[in-house]
Design a protein around this motif. Sequence first.
Motif, PDB file in Angstrom:
ATOM      1  N   HIS A 361      38.283  24.946  41.888  1.00 24.99           N
ATOM      2  CA  HIS A 361      38.667  25.420  43.212  1.00 24.99           C
ATOM      3  C   HIS A 361      37.457  25.354  44.132  1.00 24.99           C
ATOM      4  O   HIS A 361      36.314  25.330  43.678  1.00 24.99           O
ATOM      5  N   GLU A 362      37.706  25.351  45.433  1.00 24.93           N
ATOM      6  CA  GLU A 362      36.619  25.338  46.411  1.00 24.93           C
ATOM      7  C   GLU A 362      36.906  26.346  47.520  1.00 24.93           C
ATOM      8  O   GLU A 362      38.066  26.574  47.887  1.00 24.93           O
ATOM      9  N   HIS A 363      35.815  26.935  48.025  1.00 20.71           N
ATOM     10  CA  HIS A 363      35.946  27.883  49.128  1.00 20.71           C
ATOM     11  C   HIS A 363      34.673  27.796  49.969  1.00 20.71           C
ATOM     12  O   HIS A 363      33.564  27.735  49.427  1.00 20.71           O
ATOM     13  N   PRO A 364      34.801  27.808  51.299  1.00 19.66           N
ATOM     14  CA  PRO A 364      33.600  27.739  52.144  1.00 19.66           C
ATOM     15  C   PRO A 364      32.809  29.043  52.084  1.00 19.66           C
ATOM     16  O   PRO A 364      33.370  30.130  51.942  1.00 19.66           O
ATOM     17  N   LEU A 365      31.494  28.905  52.202  1.00 25.05           N
ATOM     18  CA  LEU A 365      30.598  30.063  52.251  1.00 25.05           C
ATOM     19  C   LEU A 365      29.896  30.031  53.612  1.00 25.05           C
ATOM     20  O   LEU A 365      28.922  29.301  53.798  1.00 25.05           O
ATOM     21  N   PRO A 366      30.372  30.822  54.553  1.00 30.50           N
ATOM     22  CA  PRO A 366      29.811  30.786  55.910  1.00 30.50           C
ATOM     23  C   PRO A 366      28.357  31.243  55.924  1.00 30.50           C
ATOM     24  O   PRO A 366      27.883  31.905  54.991  1.00 30.50           O
ATOM     25  N   PRO A 367      27.631  30.912  56.978  1.00 30.62           N
ATOM     26  CA  PRO A 367      26.232  31.358  57.095  1.00 30.62           C
ATOM     27  C   PRO A 367      26.117  32.882  57.003  1.00 30.62           C
ATOM     28  O   PRO A 367      26.909  33.613  57.600  1.00 30.62           O
ATOM     29  N   GLY A 368      25.137  33.348  56.226  1.00 32.79           N
ATOM     30  CA  GLY A 368      24.906  34.777  56.079  1.00 32.79           C
ATOM     31  C   GLY A 368      25.847  35.484  55.136  1.00 32.79           C
ATOM     32  O   GLY A 368      25.723  36.703  54.931  1.00 32.79           O
ATOM     33  N   SER A 369      26.793  34.762  54.561  1.00 37.71           N
ATOM     34  CA  SER A 369      27.729  35.409  53.630  1.00 37.71           C
ATOM     35  C   SER A 369      27.079  35.605  52.258  1.00 37.71           C
ATOM     36  O   SER A 369      26.036  35.023  51.946  1.00 37.71           O
ATOM     37  N   THR A 370      27.703  36.440  51.453  1.00 36.45           N
ATOM     38  CA  THR A 370      27.184  36.762  50.116  1.00 36.45           C
ATOM     39  C   THR A 370      28.276  36.537  49.088  1.00 36.45           C
ATOM     40  O   THR A 370      29.423  36.988  49.268  1.00 36.45           O
ATOM     41  N   LEU A 371      27.926  35.826  48.036  1.00 38.40           N
ATOM     42  CA  LEU A 371      28.839  35.610  46.915  1.00 38.40           C
ATOM     43  C   LEU A 371      28.478  36.593  45.806  1.00 38.40           C
ATOM     44  O   LEU A 371      27.337  36.643  45.363  1.00 38.40           O
ATOM     45  N   LEU A 372      29.460  37.370  45.355  1.00 36.65           N
ATOM     46  CA  LEU A 372      29.254  38.346  44.285  1.00 36.65           C
ATOM     47  C   LEU A 372      30.078  37.959  43.062  1.00 36.65           C
ATOM     48  O   LEU A 372      31.307  37.797  43.157  1.00 36.65           O
ATOM     49  N   LEU A 373      29.405  37.814  41.934  1.00 34.48           N
ATOM     50  CA  LEU A 373      30.067  37.618  40.649  1.00 34.48           C
ATOM     51  C   LEU A 373      29.709  38.813  39.771  1.00 34.48           C
ATOM     52  O   LEU A 373      28.545  39.235  39.741  1.00 34.48           O
ATOM     53  N   PHE A 374      30.679  39.331  39.023  1.00 31.31           N
ATOM     54  CA  PHE A 374      30.457  40.581  38.295  1.00 31.31           C
ATOM     55  C   PHE A 374      31.389  40.660  37.096  1.00 31.31           C
ATOM     56  O   PHE A 374      32.388  39.930  37.014  1.00 31.31           O
ATOM     57  N   THR A 375      31.058  41.541  36.175  1.00 37.71           N
ATOM     58  CA  THR A 375      31.920  41.793  35.029  1.00 37.71           C
ATOM     59  C   THR A 375      32.699  43.089  35.236  1.00 37.71           C
ATOM     60  O   THR A 375      32.409  43.875  36.133  1.00 37.71           O
ATOM     61  N   ASP A 376      33.697  43.314  34.374  1.00 34.81           N
ATOM     62  CA  ASP A 376      34.660  44.386  34.630  1.00 34.81           C
ATOM     63  C   ASP A 376      34.071  45.787  34.544  1.00 34.81           C
ATOM     64  O   ASP A 376      34.632  46.734  35.086  1.00 34.81           O
ATOM     65  N   GLY A 377      32.914  45.931  33.883  1.00 33.89           N
ATOM     66  CA  GLY A 377      32.315  47.252  33.810  1.00 33.89           C
ATOM     67  C   GLY A 377      31.955  47.831  35.165  1.00 33.89           C
ATOM     68  O   GLY A 377      31.826  49.049  35.318  1.00 33.89           O
ATOM     69  N   LEU A 378      31.825  46.959  36.183  1.00 38.97           N
ATOM     70  CA  LEU A 378      31.470  47.418  37.524  1.00 38.97           C
ATOM     71  C   LEU A 378      32.649  48.077  38.233  1.00 38.97           C
ATOM     72  O   LEU A 378      32.455  48.931  39.098  1.00 38.97           O
ATOM     73  N   VAL A 379      33.876  47.713  37.860  1.00 37.73           N
ATOM     74  CA  VAL A 379      35.046  48.187  38.611  1.00 37.73           C
ATOM     75  C   VAL A 379      36.057  48.941  37.767  1.00 37.73           C
ATOM     76  O   VAL A 379      36.953  49.586  38.314  1.00 37.73           O
ATOM     77  N   GLU A 380      35.945  48.870  36.461  1.00 38.98           N
ATOM     78  CA  GLU A 380      36.925  49.552  35.607  1.00 38.98           C
ATOM     79  C   GLU A 380      36.546  51.013  35.408  1.00 38.98           C
ATOM     80  O   GLU A 380      35.386  51.338  35.158  1.00 38.98           O
ATOM     81  N   ARG A 381      37.545  51.891  35.503  1.00 35.08           N
ATOM     82  CA  ARG A 381      37.399  53.309  35.206  1.00 35.08           C
ATOM     83  C   ARG A 381      38.544  53.717  34.294  1.00 35.08           C
ATOM     84  O   ARG A 381      39.672  53.248  34.451  1.00 35.08           O
ATOM     85  N   ARG A 382      38.264  54.600  33.377  1.00 41.02           N
ATOM     86  CA  ARG A 382      39.304  55.027  32.447  1.00 41.02           C
ATOM     87  C   ARG A 382      40.440  55.766  33.145  1.00 41.02           C
ATOM     88  O   ARG A 382      41.553  55.818  32.657  1.00 41.02           O
ATOM     89  N   ASP A 383      40.152  56.379  34.275  1.00 47.98           N
ATOM     90  CA  ASP A 383      41.131  57.234  34.928  1.00 47.98           C
ATOM     91  C   ASP A 383      41.751  56.601  36.170  1.00 47.98           C
ATOM     92  O   ASP A 383      42.371  57.297  36.969  1.00 47.98           O
TER      93      ASP A 383
END
Length: 438
Positions: A361-383
Amino acid sequence: MAHDPWQERGRGQAGDGPVTRPPQRALDRHRLRHLLDAVGAVSTDMDTRTVLRRIVEAAADLVAARYGALGVLDESGTVVDLITVGIDDPQMCAAMGLPQGHGLLHTVVDDQEPLRVADVAAHPRSAGFPPGHPVMRTLLGVPLTMRGTVHGDLYVADKRDGTPFDDDDEGLLTALASAAGISLENARLYEHLKRVAEHFQRRMLPVLPDLAPLQAAARYEPASELPRLGGDWYDAMVLPDGATCVVVGDVTGHDVEAAPLMGQIRNMLRALAFDRGEPPGLVVSRLDRALMMSDDPPTATLVFGRVERGRGEGGQYTFGWSNAGHLPPLVVGADGGTTYLAPARHGIPVGIEASVPRYSHEHPLPPGSTLLLFTDGLVERRDQDIDAGLDDLAEQAARLATAPPDELCDALISRSRQVFDDDVALLALRIPSDDPAR
Protein backbone atom coordinates in the motif's frame (compact mmCIF):
# COMPACT_ATOMS: atom_id res chain seq x y z
CA MET A 1 -2.46 -2.30 65.11
CA ALA A 2 -4.36 -5.60 64.88
CA HIS A 3 -6.76 -6.15 67.78
CA ASP A 4 -5.98 -9.12 70.02
CA PRO A 5 -9.23 -10.81 71.06
CA TRP A 6 -7.35 -12.56 73.88
CA GLN A 7 -6.00 -9.44 75.55
CA GLU A 8 -6.91 -8.65 79.16
CA ARG A 9 -10.04 -6.70 79.96
CA GLY A 10 -8.11 -4.60 82.46
CA ARG A 11 -4.94 -4.33 84.47
CA GLY A 12 -6.38 -5.33 87.83
CA GLN A 13 -6.98 -1.80 89.03
CA ALA A 14 -9.80 -0.94 91.42
CA GLY A 15 -13.17 -1.19 89.73
CA ASP A 16 -11.85 -3.04 86.70
CA GLY A 17 -13.19 -6.40 87.80
CA PRO A 18 -11.37 -9.68 87.39
CA VAL A 19 -8.99 -10.27 84.50
CA THR A 20 -10.38 -12.87 82.08
CA ARG A 21 -8.22 -15.12 79.92
CA PRO A 22 -9.14 -17.86 77.42
CA PRO A 23 -8.31 -21.50 78.00
CA GLN A 24 -4.72 -22.27 76.99
CA ARG A 25 -5.82 -24.66 74.23
CA ALA A 26 -7.97 -21.94 72.63
CA LEU A 27 -5.08 -19.49 72.90
CA ASP A 28 -2.73 -21.96 71.21
CA ARG A 29 -5.21 -22.51 68.35
CA HIS A 30 -5.60 -18.78 67.91
CA ARG A 31 -1.84 -18.27 67.74
CA LEU A 32 -1.34 -21.18 65.36
CA ARG A 33 -4.06 -19.90 63.00
CA HIS A 34 -2.50 -16.45 62.83
CA LEU A 35 0.97 -17.90 62.36
CA LEU A 36 -0.22 -20.06 59.46
CA ASP A 37 -2.08 -17.11 57.90
CA ALA A 38 1.04 -14.95 58.02
CA VAL A 39 3.29 -17.65 56.60
CA GLY A 40 0.73 -18.43 53.90
CA ALA A 41 0.72 -14.80 52.81
CA VAL A 42 4.28 -15.21 51.53
CA SER A 43 3.09 -17.53 48.74
CA THR A 44 0.30 -15.23 47.52
CA ASP A 45 0.39 -12.80 44.63
CA MET A 46 0.43 -9.74 46.91
CA ASP A 47 3.27 -7.29 46.56
CA THR A 48 6.21 -7.72 48.92
CA ARG A 49 5.43 -4.75 51.13
CA THR A 50 1.85 -5.91 51.71
CA VAL A 51 3.11 -9.36 52.68
CA LEU A 52 5.63 -7.87 55.12
CA ARG A 53 2.98 -5.63 56.69
CA ARG A 54 0.80 -8.68 57.31
CA ILE A 55 3.72 -10.40 58.95
CA VAL A 56 4.33 -7.43 61.26
CA GLU A 57 0.63 -7.26 62.14
CA ALA A 58 0.60 -11.00 62.86
CA ALA A 59 3.73 -10.69 65.02
CA ALA A 60 2.21 -7.99 67.22
CA ASP A 61 -1.06 -9.89 67.43
CA LEU A 62 0.51 -13.25 68.28
CA VAL A 63 2.54 -11.97 71.23
CA ALA A 64 -0.02 -9.30 72.26
CA ALA A 65 2.47 -6.47 71.71
CA ARG A 66 1.56 -2.81 71.42
CA TYR A 67 4.18 -2.10 68.78
CA GLY A 68 5.76 -4.02 65.92
CA ALA A 69 8.16 -3.19 63.12
CA LEU A 70 10.13 -4.79 60.31
CA GLY A 71 13.30 -3.19 58.98
CA VAL A 72 14.43 -4.03 55.43
CA LEU A 73 18.15 -3.92 54.58
CA ASP A 74 19.72 -3.47 51.18
CA GLU A 75 22.72 -5.49 50.06
CA SER A 76 25.09 -3.08 51.83
CA GLY A 77 23.31 -3.48 55.17
CA THR A 78 21.60 -0.06 55.14
CA VAL A 79 17.98 0.18 56.31
CA VAL A 80 15.95 1.10 53.21
CA ASP A 81 12.41 0.53 54.48
CA LEU A 82 10.62 0.31 57.81
CA ILE A 83 7.14 -1.14 58.20
CA THR A 84 5.51 -0.31 61.54
CA VAL A 85 2.38 -1.29 63.46
CA GLY A 86 1.08 0.55 66.49
CA ILE A 87 2.20 4.05 65.49
CA ASP A 88 -0.77 5.30 63.53
CA ASP A 89 0.46 8.80 62.68
CA PRO A 90 2.22 8.66 59.25
CA GLN A 91 3.64 12.17 59.73
CA MET A 92 5.31 11.06 62.95
CA CYS A 93 6.84 8.04 61.20
CA ALA A 94 8.09 10.24 58.36
CA ALA A 95 9.60 12.74 60.80
CA MET A 96 11.45 10.02 62.72
CA GLY A 97 12.96 8.61 59.52
CA LEU A 98 14.68 5.25 59.14
CA PRO A 99 16.91 3.67 61.80
CA GLN A 100 20.52 4.77 61.39
CA GLY A 101 22.24 1.46 62.01
CA HIS A 102 23.14 1.73 65.68
CA GLY A 103 21.55 0.95 69.04
CA LEU A 104 19.57 -2.09 70.08
CA LEU A 105 17.93 -2.71 66.75
CA HIS A 106 21.22 -3.04 64.94
CA THR A 107 22.41 -5.49 67.61
CA VAL A 108 19.95 -8.02 66.16
CA VAL A 109 21.51 -7.58 62.72
CA ASP A 110 25.11 -7.60 63.97
CA ASP A 111 24.74 -10.68 66.15
CA GLN A 112 22.27 -12.47 63.86
CA GLU A 113 20.54 -13.84 66.96
CA PRO A 114 17.24 -13.14 68.73
CA LEU A 115 17.37 -10.39 71.36
CA ARG A 116 15.11 -10.09 74.42
CA VAL A 117 15.33 -6.96 76.57
CA ALA A 118 13.30 -6.53 79.78
CA ASP A 119 14.35 -2.90 80.29
CA VAL A 120 15.28 -1.01 77.11
CA ALA A 121 16.52 2.11 78.90
CA ALA A 122 18.94 0.10 81.07
CA HIS A 123 20.52 -1.87 78.21
CA PRO A 124 24.14 -0.81 77.49
CA ARG A 125 23.50 -0.53 73.73
CA SER A 126 20.32 1.50 74.05
CA ALA A 127 20.56 4.74 72.05
CA GLY A 128 17.32 6.23 73.32
CA PHE A 129 14.36 7.26 71.20
CA PRO A 130 14.05 10.04 68.60
CA PRO A 131 11.77 12.99 69.37
CA GLY A 132 8.11 12.00 69.18
CA HIS A 133 8.83 8.27 69.35
CA PRO A 134 6.78 6.32 71.90
CA VAL A 135 8.88 5.29 74.89
CA MET A 136 9.13 1.50 74.94
CA ARG A 137 10.17 -0.60 77.91
CA THR A 138 10.52 -4.18 76.66
CA LEU A 139 11.76 -5.48 73.31
CA LEU A 140 11.95 -8.72 71.39
CA GLY A 141 13.76 -8.79 68.05
CA VAL A 142 14.86 -11.49 65.60
CA PRO A 143 16.94 -11.25 62.42
CA LEU A 144 15.54 -12.05 58.98
CA THR A 145 18.11 -14.38 57.48
CA MET A 146 18.11 -16.58 54.40
CA ARG A 147 21.07 -18.72 53.35
CA GLY A 148 23.35 -16.85 55.71
CA THR A 149 22.35 -13.39 54.45
CA VAL A 150 20.61 -10.92 56.78
CA HIS A 151 17.76 -9.18 54.97
CA GLY A 152 16.42 -7.21 57.93
CA ASP A 153 14.97 -7.56 61.41
CA LEU A 154 11.53 -8.11 62.93
CA TYR A 155 10.82 -6.79 66.39
CA VAL A 156 7.99 -6.10 68.80
CA ALA A 157 7.81 -3.98 71.95
CA ASP A 158 5.73 -3.77 75.14
CA LYS A 159 3.28 -6.59 75.75
CA ARG A 160 -0.20 -5.34 76.53
CA ASP A 161 -0.32 -7.12 79.89
CA GLY A 162 2.98 -5.57 80.99
CA THR A 163 4.83 -8.89 81.26
CA PRO A 164 8.23 -9.50 79.63
CA PHE A 165 8.56 -11.51 76.42
CA ASP A 166 9.15 -15.22 76.95
CA ASP A 167 10.44 -18.29 75.10
CA ASP A 168 7.09 -18.92 73.39
CA ASP A 169 7.02 -15.36 72.07
CA GLU A 170 10.54 -15.76 70.72
CA GLY A 171 9.63 -19.02 68.98
CA LEU A 172 6.62 -17.45 67.25
CA LEU A 173 8.59 -14.41 66.15
CA THR A 174 11.42 -16.60 64.83
CA ALA A 175 8.93 -18.59 62.72
CA LEU A 176 7.50 -15.39 61.28
CA ALA A 177 10.99 -14.06 60.60
CA SER A 178 11.73 -17.15 58.50
CA ALA A 179 8.68 -16.44 56.36
CA ALA A 180 9.64 -12.78 56.02
CA GLY A 181 13.21 -13.71 55.05
CA ILE A 182 11.89 -15.90 52.23
CA SER A 183 9.69 -13.08 50.99
CA LEU A 184 12.54 -10.55 50.98
CA GLU A 185 14.96 -12.89 49.23
CA ASN A 186 12.34 -13.71 46.60
CA ALA A 187 11.78 -9.99 46.06
CA ARG A 188 15.50 -9.42 45.53
CA LEU A 189 15.79 -12.33 43.12
CA TYR A 190 12.73 -11.04 41.24
CA GLU A 191 14.20 -7.56 40.85
CA HIS A 192 17.56 -8.98 39.74
CA LEU A 193 15.86 -11.19 37.14
CA LYS A 194 13.88 -8.22 35.82
CA ARG A 195 17.05 -6.15 35.42
CA VAL A 196 18.94 -8.94 33.64
CA ALA A 197 16.02 -9.73 31.32
CA GLU A 198 15.48 -6.10 30.39
CA HIS A 199 19.20 -5.58 29.73
CA PHE A 200 19.26 -8.65 27.47
CA GLN A 201 16.19 -7.42 25.57
CA ARG A 202 17.54 -3.92 25.03
CA ARG A 203 20.90 -5.25 23.80
CA MET A 204 19.03 -7.07 21.01
CA LEU A 205 17.44 -3.85 19.72
CA PRO A 206 19.34 -1.59 17.32
CA VAL A 207 20.61 1.93 17.82
CA LEU A 208 18.88 3.98 15.14
CA PRO A 209 21.28 5.18 12.43
CA ASP A 210 21.32 8.71 11.02
CA LEU A 211 18.33 8.85 8.68
CA ALA A 212 18.75 12.51 7.65
CA PRO A 213 16.94 14.44 6.36
CA LEU A 214 14.34 12.39 8.24
CA GLN A 215 14.27 12.65 12.03
CA ALA A 216 13.69 9.44 13.96
CA ALA A 217 13.26 8.23 17.53
CA ALA A 218 12.39 4.87 19.04
CA ARG A 219 11.53 3.51 22.45
CA TYR A 220 11.21 0.09 24.03
CA GLU A 221 9.51 -0.59 27.36
CA PRO A 222 9.29 -4.09 28.85
CA ALA A 223 6.17 -5.46 30.46
CA SER A 224 5.96 -4.39 34.09
CA GLU A 225 5.69 -7.95 35.36
CA LEU A 226 7.80 -10.98 34.60
CA PRO A 227 8.60 -12.31 32.13
CA ARG A 228 10.31 -9.11 30.92
CA LEU A 229 11.72 -10.88 27.88
CA GLY A 230 9.37 -10.15 25.01
CA GLY A 231 9.17 -10.33 21.26
CA ASP A 232 8.53 -6.68 20.34
CA TRP A 233 11.07 -4.85 18.19
CA TYR A 234 11.68 -1.89 15.94
CA ASP A 235 14.25 -1.29 13.20
CA ALA A 236 15.18 1.31 10.60
CA MET A 237 17.93 1.67 8.01
CA VAL A 238 18.76 3.37 4.71
CA LEU A 239 18.59 0.98 1.75
CA PRO A 240 21.01 1.01 -1.23
CA ASP A 241 18.39 2.72 -3.43
CA GLY A 242 18.09 5.61 -0.95
CA ALA A 243 14.75 4.64 0.58
CA THR A 244 14.43 4.42 4.37
CA CYS A 245 13.27 1.02 5.57
CA VAL A 246 11.21 0.89 8.79
CA VAL A 247 9.64 -1.98 10.70
CA VAL A 248 7.88 -2.66 13.98
CA GLY A 249 6.92 -6.19 14.95
CA ASP A 250 5.77 -8.49 17.71
CA VAL A 251 6.74 -12.16 17.93
CA THR A 252 4.07 -14.47 19.29
CA GLY A 253 4.71 -15.32 22.94
CA HIS A 254 6.27 -13.56 25.91
CA ASP A 255 8.85 -15.89 27.37
CA VAL A 256 12.53 -16.72 27.15
CA GLU A 257 12.10 -18.00 23.57
CA ALA A 258 10.40 -14.86 22.22
CA ALA A 259 13.45 -12.58 22.35
CA PRO A 260 15.85 -14.78 20.32
CA LEU A 261 13.06 -15.50 17.80
CA MET A 262 12.59 -11.77 17.45
CA GLY A 263 16.29 -11.40 16.67
CA GLN A 264 16.06 -14.17 14.07
CA ILE A 265 13.09 -12.59 12.26
CA ARG A 266 14.55 -9.09 12.44
CA ASN A 267 17.84 -10.18 10.89
CA MET A 268 16.09 -12.15 8.14
CA LEU A 269 13.95 -9.16 7.24
CA ARG A 270 16.95 -6.83 7.24
CA ALA A 271 18.79 -9.06 4.79
CA LEU A 272 15.78 -9.44 2.50
CA ALA A 273 15.07 -5.71 2.48
CA PHE A 274 18.70 -4.85 1.76
CA ASP A 275 19.06 -7.43 -1.01
CA ARG A 276 16.51 -5.99 -3.45
CA GLY A 277 14.54 -2.80 -3.73
CA GLU A 278 11.25 -4.65 -3.97
CA PRO A 279 7.80 -3.48 -2.87
CA PRO A 280 7.10 -4.23 0.81
CA GLY A 281 4.56 -6.97 0.03
CA LEU A 282 7.14 -8.98 -1.91
CA VAL A 283 9.73 -8.60 0.85
CA VAL A 284 7.28 -9.89 3.45
CA SER A 285 6.34 -12.80 1.15
CA ARG A 286 10.02 -13.75 0.95
CA LEU A 287 10.19 -13.62 4.73
CA ASP A 288 7.19 -15.97 4.91
CA ARG A 289 8.90 -18.50 2.68
CA ALA A 290 12.14 -18.29 4.64
CA LEU A 291 10.35 -18.83 7.97
CA MET A 292 8.31 -21.77 6.62
CA MET A 293 11.53 -23.67 5.90
CA SER A 294 11.73 -24.34 9.65
CA ASP A 295 10.01 -27.39 11.17
CA ASP A 296 8.46 -25.14 13.80
CA PRO A 297 8.34 -21.68 12.20
CA PRO A 298 8.07 -18.67 14.51
CA THR A 299 5.10 -16.38 13.98
CA ALA A 300 4.91 -12.62 14.32
CA THR A 301 2.82 -9.62 13.42
CA LEU A 302 4.63 -6.72 11.79
CA VAL A 303 4.43 -3.61 9.64
CA PHE A 304 7.26 -3.33 7.12
CA GLY A 305 7.61 -0.27 4.94
CA ARG A 306 9.69 2.09 2.81
CA VAL A 307 9.76 5.86 3.14
CA GLU A 308 11.00 7.52 -0.02
CA ARG A 309 10.90 10.87 -1.76
CA GLY A 310 9.59 11.42 -5.27
CA ARG A 311 11.98 12.37 -8.02
CA GLY A 312 12.72 15.96 -8.80
CA GLU A 313 12.90 19.10 -6.69
CA GLY A 314 10.07 19.34 -4.19
CA GLY A 315 9.14 15.69 -4.60
CA GLN A 316 6.68 14.44 -2.00
CA TYR A 317 7.49 11.71 0.49
CA THR A 318 5.41 8.55 0.41
CA PHE A 319 5.13 5.58 2.72
CA GLY A 320 4.81 2.18 1.07
CA TRP A 321 4.05 -0.67 3.46
CA SER A 322 2.73 -4.15 4.02
CA ASN A 323 0.86 -5.15 7.15
CA ALA A 324 1.11 -8.72 8.48
CA GLY A 325 -1.63 -8.91 11.10
CA HIS A 326 -0.36 -5.86 13.00
CA LEU A 327 -1.99 -2.71 14.31
CA PRO A 328 -2.14 0.05 11.67
CA PRO A 329 0.49 2.80 11.49
CA LEU A 330 -0.57 6.31 12.48
CA VAL A 331 0.19 9.43 10.45
CA VAL A 332 0.11 12.70 12.38
CA GLY A 333 0.00 15.85 10.28
CA ALA A 334 1.87 19.01 11.22
CA ASP A 335 -1.57 20.57 11.83
CA GLY A 336 -2.54 17.85 14.30
CA GLY A 337 -4.70 15.82 11.95
CA THR A 338 -4.41 12.04 12.39
CA THR A 339 -5.00 9.08 10.08
CA TYR A 340 -4.66 5.37 10.79
CA LEU A 341 -3.42 3.50 7.72
CA ALA A 342 -5.84 0.57 7.71
CA PRO A 343 -6.72 -0.57 4.18
CA ALA A 344 -9.23 -3.38 3.74
CA ARG A 345 -6.67 -5.93 2.53
CA HIS A 346 -4.99 -6.78 5.82
CA GLY A 347 -2.48 -9.66 5.80
CA ILE A 348 -2.13 -12.47 8.32
CA PRO A 349 0.91 -12.79 10.63
CA VAL A 350 4.12 -14.12 9.09
CA GLY A 351 5.14 -17.72 9.68
CA ILE A 352 1.65 -19.20 9.24
CA GLU A 353 1.11 -19.84 5.51
CA ALA A 354 3.52 -18.80 2.76
CA SER A 355 0.94 -19.11 -0.02
CA VAL A 356 -1.29 -16.33 1.35
CA PRO A 357 -0.77 -13.21 -0.78
CA ARG A 358 0.83 -10.09 0.66
CA TYR A 359 -0.26 -6.61 -0.31
CA SER A 360 1.63 -3.35 -0.73
CA HIS A 361 0.00 0.00 0.00
CA GLU A 362 1.06 3.63 -0.40
CA HIS A 363 0.15 6.81 1.43
CA PRO A 364 1.55 10.36 1.09
CA LEU A 365 3.52 11.84 3.98
CA PRO A 366 3.06 15.62 3.89
CA PRO A 367 5.83 17.99 5.01
CA GLY A 368 6.22 18.07 8.79
CA SER A 369 4.08 14.98 9.32
CA THR A 370 5.07 12.13 11.63
CA LEU A 371 4.76 8.42 10.98
CA LEU A 372 4.21 6.31 14.12
CA LEU A 373 4.65 2.54 14.19
CA PHE A 374 3.97 0.74 17.47
CA THR A 375 3.10 -2.56 19.09
CA ASP A 376 -0.11 -3.38 20.93
CA GLY A 377 1.33 -2.88 24.40
CA LEU A 378 1.08 0.88 23.79
CA VAL A 379 -2.71 0.85 23.34
CA GLU A 380 -4.07 -2.32 24.93
CA ARG A 381 -5.59 -2.19 28.42
CA ARG A 382 -7.15 -5.08 30.26
CA ASP A 383 -10.16 -2.99 31.22
CA GLN A 384 -11.00 -1.32 27.88
CA ASP A 385 -11.59 -2.01 24.20
CA ILE A 386 -8.54 -1.59 21.98
CA ASP A 387 -10.37 1.00 19.85
CA ALA A 388 -10.45 3.26 22.90
CA GLY A 389 -6.69 2.86 23.25
CA LEU A 390 -6.16 3.71 19.58
CA ASP A 391 -8.37 6.79 19.90
CA ASP A 392 -6.44 7.91 22.98
CA LEU A 393 -3.11 7.46 21.18
CA ALA A 394 -4.27 9.53 18.20
CA GLU A 395 -5.56 12.27 20.49
CA GLN A 396 -2.33 12.47 22.45
CA ALA A 397 -0.16 12.36 19.33
CA ALA A 398 -2.19 15.18 17.75
CA ARG A 399 -1.39 17.44 20.70
CA LEU A 400 2.31 16.76 20.17
CA ALA A 401 2.29 17.02 16.38
CA THR A 402 5.22 19.45 16.23
CA ALA A 403 7.19 18.18 19.23
CA PRO A 404 10.63 16.69 18.48
CA PRO A 405 10.38 12.91 17.89
CA ASP A 406 12.25 12.10 21.11
CA GLU A 407 9.84 14.19 23.18
CA LEU A 408 6.89 12.72 21.32
CA CYS A 409 7.98 9.14 22.06
CA ASP A 410 8.64 9.87 25.74
CA ALA A 411 5.24 11.51 26.13
CA LEU A 412 3.36 8.68 24.41
CA ILE A 413 5.11 6.03 26.47
CA SER A 414 4.29 7.73 29.77
CA ARG A 415 1.02 9.39 28.80
CA SER A 416 -1.39 7.46 30.99
CA ARG A 417 0.34 4.99 33.26
CA GLN A 418 3.53 3.49 34.55
CA VAL A 419 2.42 -0.17 34.37
CA PHE A 420 2.52 -2.06 31.07
CA ASP A 421 0.54 -5.27 30.60
CA ASP A 422 2.73 -6.09 27.58
CA ASP A 423 6.04 -4.88 26.24
CA VAL A 424 6.03 -1.87 23.93
CA ALA A 425 8.02 -0.92 20.83
CA LEU A 426 7.50 2.53 19.32
CA LEU A 427 9.11 4.14 16.27
CA ALA A 428 8.53 7.75 15.18
CA LEU A 429 9.70 9.18 11.84
CA ARG A 430 9.38 12.92 11.13
CA ILE A 431 9.19 14.15 7.52
CA PRO A 432 11.13 17.38 6.76
CA SER A 433 9.06 20.54 6.83
CA ASP A 434 8.79 22.99 3.95
CA ASP A 435 9.39 25.75 6.47
CA PRO A 436 13.21 25.98 6.99
CA ALA A 437 12.60 27.55 10.42
CA ARG A 438 10.88 24.42 11.73
